[in-house]
Motif scaffolding. Sequence first.
Motif, PDB file in Angstrom:
ATOM      1  N   GLU A  14       7.979  10.904  -0.205  1.00 32.81           N
ATOM      2  CA  GLU A  14       8.759   9.663  -0.205  1.00 32.81           C
ATOM      3  C   GLU A  14       8.554   8.787   1.024  1.00 32.81           C
ATOM      4  OE1 GLU A  14      12.880   9.935  -1.313  1.00 32.81           O
ATOM      5  OE2 GLU A  14      12.586  11.877  -2.292  1.00 32.81           O
ATOM      6  N   HIS A  15       7.833   9.277   2.034  1.00 35.65           N
ATOM      7  CA  HIS A  15       7.638   8.495   3.259  1.00 35.65           C
ATOM      8  C   HIS A  15       6.151   8.455   3.597  1.00 35.65           C
ATOM      9  CE1 HIS A  15      11.903   8.057   4.565  1.00 35.65           C
ATOM     10  NE2 HIS A  15      12.035   9.101   3.769  1.00 35.65           N
ATOM     11  N   VAL A  16       5.709   7.331   4.163  1.00 36.52           N
ATOM     12  CA  VAL A  16       4.296   7.135   4.491  1.00 36.52           C
ATOM     13  C   VAL A  16       4.168   6.708   5.942  1.00 36.52           C
ATOM     14  CG1 VAL A  16       2.153   5.937   3.905  1.00 36.52           C
ATOM     15  CG2 VAL A  16       3.872   6.346   2.131  1.00 36.52           C
ATOM     16  N   PHE A  17       3.279   7.372   6.671  1.00 39.66           N
ATOM     17  CA  PHE A  17       2.921   6.968   8.029  1.00 39.66           C
ATOM     18  C   PHE A  17       1.442   6.601   8.007  1.00 39.66           C
ATOM     19  CE2 PHE A  17       1.654   7.300  12.398  1.00 39.66           C
ATOM     20  CZ  PHE A  17       2.778   6.964  13.145  1.00 39.66           C
ATOM     21  N   LEU A  18       1.134   5.347   8.279  1.00 40.54           N
ATOM     22  CA  LEU A  18      -0.253   4.874   8.243  1.00 40.54           C
ATOM     23  C   LEU A  18      -0.941   5.151   9.580  1.00 40.54           C
ATOM     24  CD1 LEU A  18       0.445   1.545   6.368  1.00 40.54           C
ATOM     25  CD2 LEU A  18      -0.713   3.558   5.442  1.00 40.54           C
ATOM     26  N   ALA A  51      -1.534   0.365  10.318  1.00 38.13           N
ATOM     27  CA  ALA A  51      -1.247  -0.590   9.235  1.00 38.13           C
ATOM     28  C   ALA A  51      -1.988  -1.912   9.416  1.00 38.13           C
ATOM     29  CB  ALA A  51       0.250  -0.841   9.111  1.00 38.13           C
ATOM     30  N   ASN A  52      -3.200  -1.857   9.939  1.00 40.22           N
ATOM     31  CA  ASN A  52      -4.003  -3.066  10.091  1.00 40.22           C
ATOM     32  C   ASN A  52      -4.033  -3.847   8.767  1.00 40.22           C
ATOM     33  OD1 ASN A  52      -7.113  -4.030   9.531  1.00 40.22           O
ATOM     34  ND2 ASN A  52      -6.300  -4.721  11.472  1.00 40.22           N
ATOM     35  N   PRO A  53      -3.644  -5.125   8.756  1.00 34.28           N
ATOM     36  CA  PRO A  53      -3.551  -5.873   7.497  1.00 34.28           C
ATOM     37  C   PRO A  53      -4.853  -5.954   6.708  1.00 34.28           C
ATOM     38  CG  PRO A  53      -2.360  -7.020   9.233  1.00 34.28           C
ATOM     39  CD  PRO A  53      -3.106  -5.902   9.895  1.00 34.28           C
ATOM     40  N   LEU A  54      -5.981  -6.122   7.402  1.00 39.49           N
ATOM     41  CA  LEU A  54      -7.260  -6.168   6.698  1.00 39.49           C
ATOM     42  C   LEU A  54      -7.506  -4.863   5.949  1.00 39.49           C
ATOM     43  CD1 LEU A  54      -9.760  -7.819   9.224  1.00 39.49           C
ATOM     44  CD2 LEU A  54      -8.939  -8.790   7.073  1.00 39.49           C
ATOM     45  N   ALA A  55      -7.287  -3.744   6.647  1.00 44.28           N
ATOM     46  CA  ALA A  55      -7.520  -2.444   6.030  1.00 44.28           C
ATOM     47  C   ALA A  55      -6.558  -2.206   4.867  1.00 44.28           C
ATOM     48  CB  ALA A  55      -7.382  -1.336   7.075  1.00 44.28           C
ATOM     49  N   CYS A  56      -5.291  -2.583   5.046  1.00 42.84           N
ATOM     50  CA  CYS A  56      -4.316  -2.392   3.969  1.00 42.84           C
ATOM     51  C   CYS A  56      -4.650  -3.255   2.761  1.00 42.84           C
ATOM     52  CB  CYS A  56      -2.910  -2.719   4.476  1.00 42.84           C
ATOM     53  SG  CYS A  56      -2.266  -1.521   5.666  1.00 42.84           S
ATOM     54  N   ALA A  57      -5.090  -4.487   2.998  1.00 42.50           N
ATOM     55  CA  ALA A  57      -5.429  -5.386   1.892  1.00 42.50           C
ATOM     56  C   ALA A  57      -6.606  -4.844   1.087  1.00 42.50           C
ATOM     57  CB  ALA A  57      -5.748  -6.778   2.420  1.00 42.50           C
ATOM     58  N   VAL A  58      -7.627  -4.362   1.779  1.00 40.40           N
ATOM     59  CA  VAL A  58      -8.788  -3.852   1.039  1.00 40.40           C
ATOM     60  C   VAL A  58      -8.453  -2.512   0.387  1.00 40.40           C
ATOM     61  CG1 VAL A  58      -9.984  -2.590   2.891  1.00 40.40           C
ATOM     62  CG2 VAL A  58     -11.315  -3.733   1.122  1.00 40.40           C
ATOM     63  N   LEU A  85       0.827  -1.201   0.000  1.00 46.97           N
ATOM     64  CA  LEU A  85       0.000   0.000   0.000  1.00 46.97           C
ATOM     65  C   LEU A  85       0.867   1.259   0.000  1.00 46.97           C
ATOM     66  CD1 LEU A  85      -2.698   1.457   0.150  1.00 46.97           C
ATOM     67  CD2 LEU A  85      -2.649   1.158   2.639  1.00 46.97           C
ATOM     68  N   CYS A  86       1.894   1.282   0.827  1.00 49.15           N
ATOM     69  CA  CYS A  86       2.774   2.460   0.878  1.00 49.15           C
ATOM     70  C   CYS A  86       3.462   2.680  -0.464  1.00 49.15           C
ATOM     71  CB  CYS A  86       3.801   2.301   1.995  1.00 49.15           C
ATOM     72  SG  CYS A  86       3.080   2.371   3.656  1.00 49.15           S
ATOM     73  N   ARG A  87       3.903   1.597  -1.084  1.00 48.21           N
ATOM     74  CA  ARG A  87       4.538   1.712  -2.398  1.00 48.21           C
ATOM     75  C   ARG A  87       3.562   2.330  -3.405  1.00 48.21           C
ATOM     76  NH1 ARG A  87       6.047  -3.284  -3.029  1.00 48.21           N
ATOM     77  NH2 ARG A  87       8.235  -2.997  -2.491  1.00 48.21           N
ATOM     78  N   ARG A  88       2.331   1.888  -3.374  1.00 51.50           N
ATOM     79  CA  ARG A  88       1.344   2.371  -4.335  1.00 51.50           C
ATOM     80  C   ARG A  88       0.963   3.821  -4.053  1.00 51.50           C
ATOM     81  NH1 ARG A  88      -2.960  -2.292  -5.652  1.00 51.50           N
ATOM     82  NH2 ARG A  88      -3.457  -0.737  -7.227  1.00 51.50           N
ATOM     83  N   LEU A  89       0.842   4.170  -2.797  1.00 49.75           N
ATOM     84  CA  LEU A  89       0.502   5.546  -2.451  1.00 49.75           C
ATOM     85  C   LEU A  89       1.584   6.515  -2.926  1.00 49.75           C
ATOM     86  CD1 LEU A  89      -1.050   5.219   1.122  1.00 49.75           C
ATOM     87  CD2 LEU A  89      -2.234   5.867  -0.989  1.00 49.75           C
ATOM     88  N   LEU A  90       2.822   6.138  -2.753  1.00 50.96           N
ATOM     89  CA  LEU A  90       3.910   7.008  -3.198  1.00 50.96           C
ATOM     90  C   LEU A  90       3.942   7.132  -4.718  1.00 50.96           C
ATOM     91  CD1 LEU A  90       6.766   6.010  -0.726  1.00 50.96           C
ATOM     92  CD2 LEU A  90       5.344   8.064  -0.708  1.00 50.96           C
ATOM     93  N   THR A  91       3.544   6.088  -5.402  1.00 51.29           N
ATOM     94  CA  THR A  91       3.455   6.154  -6.865  1.00 51.29           C
ATOM     95  C   THR A  91       2.368   7.138  -7.303  1.00 51.29           C
ATOM     96  OG1 THR A  91       4.209   3.864  -7.084  1.00 51.29           O
ATOM     97  CG2 THR A  91       3.043   4.813  -8.965  1.00 51.29           C
ATOM     98  N   LEU A  92       1.271   7.180  -6.545  1.00 53.89           N
ATOM     99  CA  LEU A  92       0.144   8.048  -6.889  1.00 53.89           C
ATOM    100  C   LEU A  92       0.303   9.474  -6.376  1.00 53.89           C
ATOM    101  CD1 LEU A  92      -2.777   5.580  -6.026  1.00 53.89           C
ATOM    102  CD2 LEU A  92      -1.990   6.204  -8.324  1.00 53.89           C
ATOM    103  N   ALA A  93       1.120   9.655  -5.364  1.00 52.79           N
ATOM    104  CA  ALA A  93       1.198  10.928  -4.649  1.00 52.79           C
ATOM    105  C   ALA A  93       1.824  12.029  -5.491  1.00 52.79           C
ATOM    106  CB  ALA A  93       2.005  10.740  -3.364  1.00 52.79           C
TER     107      ALA A  93
END
Length: 438
Positions: free
Chosen positions: A112-116, A324-331, A99-107
């Motif tokens: 360059e850094h993500v805090f969930l 970074a709850n896995p369920l939330a990140c996966a969805v 998710l962090c990788r994808r957010l940085l691609t879209l941002a």
Amino acid sequence: MDADALADLRAFDRAHVWHPYSSALAPGDPYVVESAEGVRLRLRDRDGRTLDVVDAMSSWWCAVHGYRVPELDAAVRGQLGAMAHVMFGGLTHAPAVDLCRRLLTLAPSGLEHVFLADSGSVSVEVAMKAALQLHLAAGERRTRFLTVRGGYHGDTFSPMSVTDPVGGMHSLFRGVLPEHVFAPRPPAGVDLPDDDPELVDWERTTRDLFSQNASDIAAVIVEPVLQGAGGMHVYPPRVLDVLHDLAREHGALVIHDEIATGFHRTGPLWAGDRAQGAPDILCVGKALTGGYLTLAAMLCTREVAEGVSRSEAGGLMHGPTFMANPLACAVANANLDLLATRDTVAEVTRIESGLREGLSPAADLESVVDVRVLGAVGVVQLREPVRVAEVTAAALARGVWVRPFRDLVYTMPPYVTDEDDLAVVTSGLVGAVADVHG
């Protein structure tokens, strides 16, 4: 649900359950939701009747693909087979990293850094904390933020302090919250020319205000182009350019709160894309998981992350239990897939066109002062405070769920709302206003 179970549920709710912005002394009588699918909610009204209605609110702007979305359901079920939750302190996992990788691609560029975080409000808390820590690490005690009147950034204490202190819903906390610097509310209109006299006057006033307080200002924080819960106010991108310039000139950061406006709600991926500059910090939430689970994020530049990390504390001092709850990140990852594959820009453009056409008759009503549309946001502004319960009931009678506030009857429908259901939404809103306010 049979009549006795429904009656028991409603009685317990009224006696013990506290709803948003409500009084325990005068509890409301909410409608009971039994199920949701597509863009429709199945409700039970106060007489026990079943109502199948179009959701015009996207469940407070987050359920952009509607309900029971097969791809999102599958993502949650698939993640349950591995783990529902694990702490993020000292551990990591693929859903969060992906998710962090994808957010940085879209941002916007430079982030360059993500805090969930747990929620949008918490992401704003983290953003403001990071800005303060950065300046402290640099030996500067900058403790104030500059924003514009009419904004809304959340219900926890730091976000409340940069929400409009007079016209906002948190005005009763004045004197308790830190006092920040508020520029005037920008003039209305996304297409307002740069030489508009009102805009020129706003710029002059704001430049003077910033200069007078520059040594104290840690960051500018603003909802780009569209102020959400502060009044659905649309303003020109030139405002962002001015605020960016002032921040750069005086060594302050720029924070974009895109919790409500991000992921194409106003048209572009980010509402701030209409401006020339990129923020140092970006807050996202709401539509991030497609409305399935609570999750938000604070994204920042390398300079911010490294500066904060050089502070006396040695790191960003925040760590939510459910970070970074896995369920939330996966969805969230599955949701980003849908946004990319469904041609979301075309969907929002279609909805914008339908809202403009369908809400236009409201402009002829005596009770209406303004009708405005931006992306998948449609607003009917009244000349008086909206009679919420009456308008809600009138809209439900026309097959639409709405949740008006202040003087606004508005819609932020799911992006998947088709032409027929969108026509139900717009005719329902216009008809409800006409019935109740005339």
